[in-house]
Scaffold this active site. Structure first.
Site, PDB file in Angstrom:
ATOM      1  N   TYR A 206      47.049  52.551  49.953  1.00  0.00           N
ATOM      2  CA  TYR A 206      46.861  51.308  50.703  1.00  0.00           C
ATOM      3  C   TYR A 206      48.134  50.952  51.470  1.00  0.00           C
ATOM      4  O   TYR A 206      48.088  50.275  52.494  1.00  0.00           O
ATOM      5  CB  TYR A 206      46.436  50.177  49.767  1.00  0.00           C
ATOM      6  CG  TYR A 206      45.776  49.023  50.479  1.00  0.00           C
ATOM      7  CD1 TYR A 206      44.661  49.225  51.287  1.00  0.00           C
ATOM      8  CD2 TYR A 206      46.262  47.725  50.345  1.00  0.00           C
ATOM      9  CE1 TYR A 206      44.040  48.173  51.941  1.00  0.00           C
ATOM     10  CE2 TYR A 206      45.654  46.663  50.995  1.00  0.00           C
ATOM     11  CZ  TYR A 206      44.544  46.897  51.789  1.00  0.00           C
ATOM     12  OH  TYR A 206      43.946  45.849  52.438  1.00  0.00           O
TER      13      TYR A 206
ATOM     14  N   LYS B  54      48.479  42.074  53.312  1.00  0.00           N
ATOM     15  CA  LYS B  54      47.435  41.256  52.694  1.00  0.00           C
ATOM     16  C   LYS B  54      48.038  40.230  51.734  1.00  0.00           C
ATOM     17  O   LYS B  54      47.489  39.130  51.564  1.00  0.00           O
ATOM     18  CB  LYS B  54      46.423  42.135  51.965  1.00  0.00           C
ATOM     19  CG  LYS B  54      45.563  42.984  52.883  1.00  0.00           C
ATOM     20  CD  LYS B  54      44.633  42.147  53.757  1.00  0.00           C
ATOM     21  CE  LYS B  54      43.620  43.019  54.488  1.00  0.00           C
ATOM     22  NZ  LYS B  54      42.713  42.239  55.364  1.00  0.00           N
TER      23      LYS B  54
END
Length: 262
Positions: free
Chosen positions: A163, A170
């Protein structure tokens, strides 16, 4: 799968919403738009550019969108024009769904340690600060309160293989949710984030070894399955409805319980 959209009939009757981030029929934003429409909301839908429009227009037609607007969040003029079109059409806005994220491929596939300044800045601008800009534009249209929703992922809290730089991005988005909730709460504007489990969307396909991430979620989630976009849409509909007037600053996991496992 959420199989009874008729249960939502009338839940959003009389409300006006803006849906951003539809890429195609399989997008998270599409699942949300379908359920918003089933619940009775009038919708404005945006698309990135003329290349993207043919993929978004069928979804806009499916949900009966009153406006289909070009809006690249990197263009202040296009953002302002989209919100002005909503003001001219309805005079108000009750909810916004921000489902937009981007990171250059080289930065997404590399270590956070090696991320470029330009790539990190671009990912932060499109994936996080654009939500803040939408909040600023939506605020004067939400005279009677409203709800702002964005889309996050569990990689904001835990290290998820591959990720990479989107984890810090995020995390910043989720922090922004909390601060916006605090600042806009006195005006009756609620701010929340959805955090779905891994979904086979076009955006997610850019993550390295995404199939392995999907398999791990399916195996480890307490529900022993993946969620789908209709289930995300159902939670989104509840959050923008008047049943959730006491809910703000929250991260709503829609992942079959995957986030509670190791």
């Amino acid at each position: 799968m959420f199989t009874n959209p008729e249960k939502l009939t009338g839940l959003l009757a009389g409300k006006v919403g803006l849906v951003t981030g539809i890429a195609n029929r399989d997008s998270i934003a599409t699942g949300c738009a379908r359920l918003f429409a089933a619940a009775g909301a009038e919708l404005a839908v945006t698309y990135l550019n003329e290349k993207a429009k043919p993929h978004v227009a069928p979804v806009a037609a499916e949900v009966g969108a009153g406006l289909l607007l070009q809006m690249d969040v990197q263009s202040d003029d296009e953002m302002a024009a989209a919100f002005e079109a909503i003001r001219a059409r309805w005079g108000r806005l009750d909810f916004v769904l921000h489902s937009i994220a981007f990171c250059p491929k080289d930065d997404l596939h590399g270590r956070v340690t090696d991320s470029s300044r330009a790539g990190f800045s671009l990912a932060m601008d499109i994936s996080c600060h654009s939500f803040i800009r939408m909040a600023r534009l939506a605020e004067p249209l939400m005279k009677d309160g409203g709800c702002l929703l964005t889309v996050s992922y569990h990689g904001s809290e835990k290290v998820i293989d591959n990720y990479n730089v989107m984890g810090p991005v995020k995390a910043a988005l989720e922090a922004s949710v909390r601060y916006l909730a605090a600042e806009l709460g006195p005006k009756g504007i609620r701010v929340n984030a959805l955090s779905p489990g891994p979904l086979k969307t076009r955006a997610a396909s850019g993550i390295d070894h995404f199939d392995a991430l999907i398999d791990a979620a399916r195996e480890r989630a307490p529900a022993r399955r993946l969620v789908d976009i209709s289930e995300v849409g159902a939670i989104a509909t509840g959050l923008v409805s008047d049943f959730s007037t006491g809910v703000t600053g929250n991260i709503a996991f829609v992942d079959g319980g995957y986030h509670v496992t190791d």
